[in-house]
Design a protein around this motif. Structure first.
Motif, PDB file in Angstrom:
ATOM      1  N   ARG A   1       0.833  -1.198   0.000  1.00 39.84           N
ATOM      2  CA  ARG A   1       0.000   0.000   0.000  1.00 39.84           C
ATOM      3  C   ARG A   1       0.869   1.250   0.000  1.00 39.84           C
ATOM      4  O   ARG A   1       1.944   1.270   0.586  1.00 39.84           O
ATOM      5  CB  ARG A   1      -0.919   0.020   1.227  1.00 39.84           C
ATOM      6  N   ILE A   2       0.344   2.287  -0.650  1.00 36.61           N
ATOM      7  CA  ILE A   2       0.990   3.599  -0.612  1.00 36.61           C
ATOM      8  C   ILE A   2      -0.089   4.661  -0.429  1.00 36.61           C
ATOM      9  O   ILE A   2      -1.237   4.479  -0.846  1.00 36.61           O
ATOM     10  CB  ILE A   2       1.789   3.898  -1.895  1.00 36.61           C
ATOM     11  N   ALA A   3       0.269   5.765   0.202  1.00 35.51           N
ATOM     12  CA  ALA A   3      -0.624   6.916   0.264  1.00 35.51           C
ATOM     13  C   ALA A   3      -0.639   7.594  -1.106  1.00 35.51           C
ATOM     14  O   ALA A   3       0.365   7.608  -1.827  1.00 35.51           O
ATOM     15  CB  ALA A   3      -0.152   7.893   1.327  1.00 35.51           C
ATOM     16  N   VAL A   4      -1.787   8.138  -1.473  1.00 37.35           N
ATOM     17  CA  VAL A   4      -1.881   8.857  -2.746  1.00 37.35           C
ATOM     18  C   VAL A   4      -1.175  10.206  -2.603  1.00 37.35           C
ATOM     19  O   VAL A   4      -1.536  11.004  -1.733  1.00 37.35           O
ATOM     20  CB  VAL A   4      -3.348   9.076  -3.148  1.00 37.35           C
ATOM     21  N   PRO A   5      -0.168  10.466  -3.412  1.00 34.70           N
ATOM     22  CA  PRO A   5       0.555  11.745  -3.281  1.00 34.70           C
ATOM     23  C   PRO A   5      -0.263  12.900  -3.849  1.00 34.70           C
ATOM     24  O   PRO A   5      -1.205  12.697  -4.622  1.00 34.70           O
ATOM     25  CB  PRO A   5       1.819  11.510  -4.104  1.00 34.70           C
ATOM     26  N   GLU A   6       0.125  14.105  -3.493  1.00 35.99           N
ATOM     27  CA  GLU A   6      -0.570  15.285  -4.012  1.00 35.99           C
ATOM     28  C   GLU A   6      -0.274  15.505  -5.488  1.00 35.99           C
ATOM     29  O   GLU A   6      -1.094  16.086  -6.213  1.00 35.99           O
ATOM     30  CB  GLU A   6      -0.177  16.521  -3.204  1.00 35.99           C
ATOM     31  N   SER A   7       0.869  15.067  -5.947  1.00 33.46           N
ATOM     32  CA  SER A   7       1.229  15.172  -7.361  1.00 33.46           C
ATOM     33  C   SER A   7       2.042  13.939  -7.739  1.00 33.46           C
ATOM     34  O   SER A   7       2.499  13.191  -6.879  1.00 33.46           O
ATOM     35  CB  SER A   7       2.023  16.454  -7.628  1.00 33.46           C
ATOM     36  N   GLY A   8       2.198  13.726  -9.041  1.00 33.29           N
ATOM     37  CA  GLY A   8       2.914  12.538  -9.493  1.00 33.29           C
ATOM     38  C   GLY A   8       2.173  11.259  -9.160  1.00 33.29           C
ATOM     39  O   GLY A   8       2.783  10.250  -8.797  1.00 33.29           O
ATOM     40  N   VAL A   9       0.854  11.284  -9.328  1.00 32.00           N
ATOM     41  CA  VAL A   9       0.022  10.152  -8.887  1.00 32.00           C
ATOM     42  C   VAL A   9       0.312   8.907  -9.719  1.00 32.00           C
ATOM     43  O   VAL A   9       0.486   7.812  -9.175  1.00 32.00           O
ATOM     44  CB  VAL A   9      -1.469  10.534  -8.948  1.00 32.00           C
ATOM     45  N   TRP A  10       0.357   9.046 -11.043  1.00 32.77           N
ATOM     46  CA  TRP A  10       0.628   7.861 -11.851  1.00 32.77           C
ATOM     47  C   TRP A  10       2.041   7.335 -11.605  1.00 32.77           C
ATOM     48  O   TRP A  10       2.252   6.118 -11.556  1.00 32.77           O
ATOM     49  CB  TRP A  10       0.420   8.113 -13.343  1.00 32.77           C
ATOM     50  N   ALA A  11       3.006   8.203 -11.428  1.00 31.49           N
ATOM     51  CA  ALA A  11       4.369   7.745 -11.147  1.00 31.49           C
ATOM     52  C   ALA A  11       4.401   6.888  -9.885  1.00 31.49           C
ATOM     53  O   ALA A  11       5.076   5.848  -9.835  1.00 31.49           O
ATOM     54  CB  ALA A  11       5.305   8.943 -11.002  1.00 31.49           C
ATOM     55  N   ALA A  12       3.638   7.289  -8.866  1.00 33.75           N
ATOM     56  CA  ALA A  12       3.584   6.506  -7.629  1.00 33.75           C
ATOM     57  C   ALA A  12       2.889   5.171  -7.860  1.00 33.75           C
ATOM     58  O   ALA A  12       3.334   4.129  -7.356  1.00 33.75           O
ATOM     59  CB  ALA A  12       2.864   7.300  -6.546  1.00 33.75           C
TER      60      ALA A  12
ATOM     61  N   GLU B   1      -5.102   2.321 -20.206  1.00 31.37           N
ATOM     62  CA  GLU B   1      -4.044   2.501 -21.197  1.00 31.37           C
ATOM     63  C   GLU B   1      -2.672   2.562 -20.528  1.00 31.37           C
ATOM     64  O   GLU B   1      -1.692   1.977 -21.016  1.00 31.37           O
ATOM     65  CB  GLU B   1      -4.288   3.784 -21.984  1.00 31.37           C
ATOM     66  N   SER B   2      -2.592   3.243 -19.398  1.00 33.77           N
ATOM     67  CA  SER B   2      -1.316   3.377 -18.695  1.00 33.77           C
ATOM     68  C   SER B   2      -0.835   2.041 -18.153  1.00 33.77           C
ATOM     69  O   SER B   2       0.353   1.712 -18.237  1.00 33.77           O
ATOM     70  CB  SER B   2      -1.453   4.402 -17.567  1.00 33.77           C
ATOM     71  N   VAL B   3      -1.753   1.261 -17.589  1.00 29.16           N
ATOM     72  CA  VAL B   3      -1.383  -0.061 -17.080  1.00 29.16           C
ATOM     73  C   VAL B   3      -1.003  -0.985 -18.229  1.00 29.16           C
ATOM     74  O   VAL B   3      -0.062  -1.775 -18.121  1.00 29.16           O
ATOM     75  CB  VAL B   3      -2.530  -0.651 -16.233  1.00 29.16           C
ATOM     76  N   ARG B   4      -1.701  -0.853 -19.349  1.00 33.18           N
ATOM     77  CA  ARG B   4      -1.382  -1.708 -20.513  1.00 33.18           C
ATOM     78  C   ARG B   4       0.011  -1.403 -21.053  1.00 33.18           C
ATOM     79  O   ARG B   4       0.724  -2.316 -21.492  1.00 33.18           O
ATOM     80  CB  ARG B   4      -2.444  -1.515 -21.595  1.00 33.18           C
ATOM     81  N   LYS B   5       0.416  -0.147 -21.024  1.00 29.71           N
ATOM     82  CA  LYS B   5       1.770   0.186 -21.463  1.00 29.71           C
ATOM     83  C   LYS B   5       2.812  -0.421 -20.540  1.00 29.71           C
ATOM     84  O   LYS B   5       3.901  -0.819 -20.985  1.00 29.71           O
ATOM     85  CB  LYS B   5       1.932   1.705 -21.510  1.00 29.71           C
ATOM     86  N   LEU B   6       2.471  -0.507 -19.260  1.00 26.59           N
ATOM     87  CA  LEU B   6       3.400  -1.091 -18.288  1.00 26.59           C
ATOM     88  C   LEU B   6       3.471  -2.605 -18.432  1.00 26.59           C
ATOM     89  O   LEU B   6       4.554  -3.195 -18.341  1.00 26.59           O
ATOM     90  CB  LEU B   6       2.953  -0.706 -16.877  1.00 26.59           C
ATOM     91  N   PHE B   7       2.303  -3.234 -18.683  1.00 27.53           N
ATOM     92  CA  PHE B   7       2.226  -4.693 -18.809  1.00 27.53           C
ATOM     93  C   PHE B   7       1.558  -5.036 -20.146  1.00 27.53           C
ATOM     94  O   PHE B   7       0.367  -5.385 -20.202  1.00 27.53           O
ATOM     95  CB  PHE B   7       1.416  -5.301 -17.655  1.00 27.53           C
ATOM     96  N   PRO B   8       2.272  -4.938 -21.256  1.00 23.86           N
ATOM     97  CA  PRO B   8       1.652  -5.053 -22.581  1.00 23.86           C
ATOM     98  C   PRO B   8       1.050  -6.424 -22.884  1.00 23.86           C
ATOM     99  O   PRO B   8       0.191  -6.530 -23.768  1.00 23.86           O
ATOM    100  CB  PRO B   8       2.802  -4.719 -23.540  1.00 23.86           C
ATOM    101  N   GLU B   9       1.455  -7.468 -22.178  1.00 24.04           N
ATOM    102  CA  GLU B   9       0.901  -8.802 -22.435  1.00 24.04           C
ATOM    103  C   GLU B   9      -0.328  -9.100 -21.593  1.00 24.04           C
ATOM    104  O   GLU B   9      -0.977 -10.128 -21.786  1.00 24.04           O
ATOM    105  CB  GLU B   9       1.958  -9.867 -22.148  1.00 24.04           C
TER     106      GLU B   9
END
Length: 295
Positions: free
Chosen positions: A29-40, A88-96
Motif C-alpha cells: 500500500r501507498i498513500a496517494v501523493p498530491e502530485s505525481g500520482v501515476w508515477a507513484a 491505457e497506462s497499465v497496458r503500457k506497463l504490462f503489454p501482455e
C-alpha cells in the motif's frame, strides 16, 4: 506468469499478486501523493510484479469512471479528477496482460457476493463508508455495471435537510455529509480539535458531545440514503464496509434507526443493514477476482 489486483482508493493505493483462488497475496500500500500520482502507482505496480511476466490485472477504482474508455476520475484525487487513462497506462506497463476494470463499488459487491456478507443473496446493495462513500449493486444474482460503469454510486444520493457542498459540484450528497472526511470537517467547525475519522469515532465512543453529534448526523444521513436506495432497488440486504463504517454504535445506532424510520413500505419491512465481513480489503478482493482467468 502472475496476476495482479490493483485498488485505486481516494487516499491510498493497494496492489497484490493474486493466487489461483483469487486471494490477494502480500498486499503493498501507498498513500496517494498530491502530485505525481501515476508515477507513484507505476512504482507500486512494478514493485509488486517484481520483474515477473504479468498476464492479467484486475483494477477497482474510486469513481466516477468510464469503463468503455478505461478512464478513472476520482473526485478526491485532484490530478486525476478530470479523467486519467488508467487502463491505457497499465497496458503500457504490462503489454501482455489482459486488463479488467471496474468501479470500486462493483468490486466491493463482487467480493461481498463471493466471499462476504452478501453470499447467497440475489439482491443486495454493498456500500463503503470511508474517506468517501461508494457502492455496488447485486440485482437478480449479478453485479450491475450500468451505462458507464458507475451503477451503485450511492455517495451522491441527496439526503434531506443538508446543504453541504460536494466535490461533485452538487450539494447535500450523502458523501458530503457522512463520509469520514466530511464528518471530521463538520466536527471541526463545531470546535472539535481532532483530525481523523478514527479519532472522531474514538471520541464519540468516549462520549465527547461534538463527536457524538457528528456521528449521529453521519449515521442518520447514511440510514436515509440506505432506505431510499433499498426502495429503488427492491432489496432487503445492505452490506456496509469501509474504515469509517467501523466507528461502532455511535454511527450504527443512528444509521439503523434512520433506515427503519424511512423504510416503511411493505416490501422493505425485512430490510437488514449489516457490517461487511471483509473490512478494508473488499475492493482489493474484488479486483483480485476480476484478475482471475475467465472472470
Amino acid at each position: 506468469m502472475v496476476a495482479i489486483a490493483l485498488d485505486i482508493g481516494a487516499t491510498k493505493f493497494a496492489a497484490a499478486t493474486v493466487d489461483s483462488n483469487g486471494v490477494p497475496e502480500n498486499p503493498q500500500r501507498i498513500a496517494v501523493p498530491e502530485s505525481g500520482v501515476w508515477a507513484a502507482c507505476h512504482e507500486l505496480l512494478t514493485a509488486v510484479a517484481a520483474g515477473r511476466r504479468v498476464t492479467s490485472v484486475g483494477i477497482g477504482s474510486a469513481g466516477p469512471v468510464d469503463i468503455a474508455a478505461g478512464v478513472s476520475g476520482p473526485l478526491n484525487i485532484p490530478e486525476w479528477a478530470a479523467g486519467f487513462p488508467l487502463v491505457e497506462s497499465v497496458r503500457k506497463l504490462f503489454p501482455e496482460a489482459e486488463i479488467r476494470f471496474a468501479i470500486d463499488g462493483a468490486c466491493l459487491a463482487l467480493a461481498e457476493q463471493r466471499l462476504g456478507a452478501a453470499r447467497g443473496a440475489d439482491n443486495a446493495l454493498c456500500m463503503t463508508v470511508s474517506s468517501g462513500i461508494g457502492g455496488g449493486v447485486i440485482s437478480d444474482g449479478r453485479v450491475v455495471m450500468g451505462r458507464t460503469g458507475n451503477a451503485g454510486h450511492v455517495g451522491h444520493i441527496v439526503v434531506p435537510g443538508n446543504e453541504e457542498p460536494c466535490a461533485c459540484g452538487g450539494f447535500g450528497c450523502v458523501e458530503a455529509v457522512a463520509s469520514g472526511k466530511s464528518a471530521v470537517r463538520w466536527a471541526r467547525r463545531q470546535g472539535w480539535t481532532g483530525t481523523t475519522g478514527v479519532e472522531l469515532a474514538a471520541a464519540a465512543r468516549a462520549g465527547t458531545p461534538i463527536a457524538v453529534a457528528a456521528l449521529e448526523r453521519a449515521g442518520t444521513a447514511i440510514g436515509a440514503a440506505v432506505a431510499s436506495a433499498a426502495a429503488l432497488l427492491d432489496t432487503d440486504l445492505v452490506v456496509i464496509g469501509g474504515g469509517f463504517a467501523q466507528s461502532g454504535e455511535p454511527l450504527w445506532g443512528p444509521l439503523r434507526a434512520a433506515a427503519a424510520a424511512h423504510a416503511r413500505l411493505a416490501f422493505l419491512r425485512e430490510l437488514r443493514v449489516t457490517p461487511s465481513e471483509l473490512t478494508d480489503q473488499a475492493t482489493l478482493r474484488g479486483a483480485a477476482i476480476l484478475a482471475l482467468p475467465g472472470a
